[in-house]
Write an enzyme that holds these catalytic residues in place. Structure first.
Site, short mmCIF file in Angstrom:
data_model
loop_
_atom_site.label_atom_id
_atom_site.label_comp_id
_atom_site.label_asym_id
_atom_site.label_seq_id
_atom_site.Cartn_x
_atom_site.Cartn_y
_atom_site.Cartn_z
CB THR A 33 -63.50 -75.50 59.81
OG1 THR A 33 -62.14 -75.99 60.97
CG2 THR A 33 -64.89 -74.85 61.35
CB SER A 122 -55.06 -87.88 57.23
OG SER A 122 -55.53 -87.16 57.19
CD GLU A 156 -57.15 -86.54 49.28
OE1 GLU A 156 -58.60 -87.33 48.73
OE2 GLU A 156 -56.36 -87.46 50.15
CG ASP A 168 -56.89 -84.55 56.55
OD1 ASP A 168 -56.89 -83.17 57.29
OD2 ASP A 168 -57.67 -85.55 55.58
C1 GLA Z 1 -61.44 -84.95 56.60
C2 GLA Z 1 -60.55 -84.14 54.86
C3 GLA Z 1 -60.04 -82.41 55.67
C4 GLA Z 1 -61.58 -81.65 56.49
C5 GLA Z 1 -62.37 -82.96 57.41
C6 GLA Z 1 -62.76 -82.68 58.68
O1 GLA Z 1 -60.64 -85.52 56.44
O2 GLA Z 1 -59.78 -84.15 53.88
O3 GLA Z 1 -59.70 -81.69 54.55
O4 GLA Z 1 -62.12 -80.99 55.74
O5 GLA Z 1 -61.87 -83.98 56.92
O6 GLA Z 1 -62.65 -81.50 59.25
#
Ligand code: GLA
Length: 375
Positions: A33, A122, A156, A168
């Site tokens: 989202t 993450s 990223e 994240d």
């Molecule tokens: C990864 C991305 C986030 C988010 C999630 C899914 O962790 O880094 O930004 O989009 O996927 O919610």
């Protein structure tokens, strides 16, 4: 781990260094989202990346990764991109700071982490947040916390090939002990929610299917959402109604329809979970978690056999809520489990998973912890 990192620094560079830490994250609900301008509900955890770092007065960066037993040396100009993939995260952070006018120079560092790689917790955001926080501090740059998170996100995008959202890096930077955070990714307003559900525990089960978002269909999902949003004449899918999606169903591909259907539904689920949390209704939180999982699996199509299996086992065992967490394509499930069911569920999940796939998933307890900081 902190001591090992420090000792390695002394061994390689001698003298003293400053220590920094930045955590990985969980996310209770609100998946895929963030780049749709929607809500997320993450918290920082007690798995972290740690660095010992000292400015070296040159224009070179020397970094040693304990987990890889590898050193990377690079300059700070665009053409100096290092060969080591893990160093791209650090190089990217430096470049993004420089692009924003930050005056930085060379430094020496050692680092290590216990955020499992590729498990959806993450680890890469933790690494970016670690160096962004450390450089901001050591060079007295005065960059605010949101911008630090954006520096990680831009790393990223521009140096690692993942068009991720802000969740994240936000979680790693803003984390607070004992609190989840509801972030509105459109306005960037957020609120801390103390989270210690009486009688329940959070549990992560790592399928050990390595998810790598680099080169994964993650970016394709994002493009689908952007196509539908554009068709609806909106900047983001956030705020679009199901009815408006139905109205354009004939004009978009079935695949794009399914992606948007999931995202619009997920927005409602995050709000439902916030409401349920305020009432202490954890059973409702759990129902929404399951709904999210099956939406991610059937409509967003970012699950895999192993994750679906773990969620099914949880459902059959009477676990309150369970779903894949993070970007998907592997990694772990997050489970909201009643205390009395906890040990039994772990036993069942491990043995049934092993029978099916030949190896056990890894079990992680989660403690909700503070964000990136100088130690
Ligand atoms: C990864 C991305 C986030 C988010 C999630 C899914 O962790 O880094 O930004 O989009 O996927 O919610």
């Amino acid at each position: 781990m902190r001591e090992k990192v420090y000792n390695k620094f002394v061994e390689l560079f001698s003298g003293e260094a400053t220590m920094f830490a930045a955590p990985g994250r969980i996310n209770l609900i609100g998946e895929h989202t963030d780049y749709n301008g929607g809500f997320v509900f993450p918290g920082a955890i007690d798995k972290e990346m740690v660095a010992a770092i000292r400015l070296n007065g040159t224009d070179k960066v020397r970094v040693y990764a304990l987990d890889m037993n590898q050193e990377s040396i690079f300059g700070l100009e665009e053409e100096d991109k290092p060969a080591e993939t893990w160093a791209h995260y650090i190089f990217g952070v430096c470049r993004e700071i420089i692009k924003r006018g930050g005056k930085i120079g060379g430094f020496d560092a050692t680092f290590a982490g216990n955020v499992p790689l590729g498990a959806g917790m993450s680890s890469s955001a933790a690494l970016e947040s670690l160096f962004a926080t450390a450089l901001n501090d050591l060079f007295n740059l005065g960059i605010d916390k949101f911008e630090l998170a954006r520096i990680g996100q831009a790393t990223e995008h521009n140096y690692c090939g993942v068009k991720c959202g802000i969740m994240d890096q936000f979680a790693s930077i803003f984390g607070k002990e004992g609190c989840l955070m509801r972030l509105d990714c459109r306005s960037m307003e957020f609120e801390y929610f103390p989270f210690s559900p009486k009688g329940y525990k959070l549990l992560l089960l790592d399928s050990k299917v390595k998810h790598a978002l680099v080169g994964s269909p993650y970016n394709d999902r994002r493009e689908s959402c952007e196509r539908v949003a554009a068709k609806l004449g909106r900047e983001f899918l956030r705020g679009a109604s199901m009815q408006s999606l139905e109205d354009i169903k004939g004009e978009i591909s079935e695949e794009d329809y399914k992606r948007a259907y999931y995202v619009i539904g997920e927005e409602a689920r995050v709000l439902s979970v916030c409401d349920a949390l305020q009432k202490g209704d954890y059973e409702q939180v759990g129902r929404d978690m399951y709904a999210t999982h099956w939406g991610l699996s059937k409509d967003y199509e970012v699950s895999c056999e192993e994750l679906d299996f773990l969620v099914n086992v949880a459902q059959e065992a009477g676990v309150t809520g369970s779903r894949l967490m993070g970007g998907g394509f592997g990694g772990c499930t997050i489970n909201l489990v009643k205390e009395e069911l906890y040990d039994h569920f772990i036993g069942t999940a491990l043995s049934r998973f092993k029978d099916q796939f030949g190896h056990e998933p890894k079990v992680y307890d989660v403690v909700i912890s503070p964000g990136a900081r100088r130690l």
